[in-house]
Write a protein that holds these residues in place. Structure first.
Motif, mmCIF file in Angstrom:
data_model
loop_
_atom_site.group_PDB
_atom_site.id
_atom_site.type_symbol
_atom_site.label_atom_id
_atom_site.label_comp_id
_atom_site.label_asym_id
_atom_site.label_seq_id
_atom_site.Cartn_x
_atom_site.Cartn_y
_atom_site.Cartn_z
ATOM 1 N N ALA A 1 10.906 -0.181 -11.761
ATOM 2 C CA ALA A 1 10.127 0.781 -11.196
ATOM 3 C C ALA A 1 10.911 1.061 -9.640
ATOM 4 N N PRO A 2 11.134 0.085 -8.848
ATOM 5 C CA PRO A 2 11.504 0.217 -7.658
ATOM 6 C C PRO A 2 13.040 0.846 -7.686
ATOM 7 N N LEU B 1 3.952 4.942 -5.613
ATOM 8 C CA LEU B 1 5.365 5.129 -5.788
ATOM 9 C C LEU B 1 5.520 4.932 -7.080
ATOM 10 N N TYR B 2 5.499 3.433 -7.342
ATOM 11 C CA TYR B 2 6.060 2.899 -8.444
ATOM 12 C C TYR B 2 5.219 3.113 -9.580
ATOM 13 N N PHE C 1 7.417 3.615 -18.134
ATOM 14 C CA PHE C 1 8.790 3.744 -18.330
ATOM 15 C C PHE C 1 9.620 2.444 -18.350
ATOM 16 N N ALA C 2 9.341 1.919 -17.214
ATOM 17 C CA ALA C 2 10.080 0.792 -16.806
ATOM 18 C C ALA C 2 9.526 -0.575 -17.690
ATOM 19 N N ALA D 1 0.787 -1.228 0.001
ATOM 20 C CA ALA D 1 0.081 -0.122 0.049
ATOM 21 C C ALA D 1 0.865 1.396 -0.084
ATOM 22 N N ILE D 2 1.961 1.188 0.617
ATOM 23 C CA ILE D 2 2.854 2.385 0.573
ATOM 24 C C ILE D 2 3.691 2.543 -0.775
ATOM 25 N N THR D 3 4.096 1.288 -1.396
ATOM 26 C CA THR D 3 5.092 1.230 -2.275
ATOM 27 C C THR D 3 4.461 1.590 -3.866
#
Length: 93
Positions: A69-70, A51-52, A58-59, A46-48
């Motif tokens: 992405a990470p 962000l990704y 693009f990834a 849920a946190i990450t």
């Protein structure tokens, strides 16, 4: 006012450090295929995942089995911590 902004810069640096650890945990979780029903795993996702999401389009263009992405998010965090925050903190002193 300068001390307040300095404190905010230091706090932002700590938050980015914690976020880096959560991203690394997310990468490890994906490698070991931890069950998504685990509350800790779902909290980390849920946190990450938000962000990704912006970097996934693009990834996906980078060939290979890795999710880049990470790593892109980690590189942005490193840039902020080593480029922007020191510049900001130096100007506040």
């Amino acid at each position: 006012m300068g001390q307040l902004l300095y404190g905010l810069g230091v706090t932002l640096n700590y938050i980015l450090n914690m976020l880096s650890f959560v991203i690394i945990a997310s990468m490890v979780i994906s490698w070991v295929q931890a069950p998504p029903s685990n509350p800790l795993v779902s909290m980390i996702h849920a946190i990450t995942e938000p962000l990704y999401r912006p970097f996934r389009r693009f990834a996906r263009k980078i060939p290979g089995p890795l999710d880049w992405a990470p790593m892109i998010v980690i590189l942005i965090i490193v840039f902020i911590q080593n480029g922007i925050i020191p510049l900001f903190l130096h100007s506040m002193r």
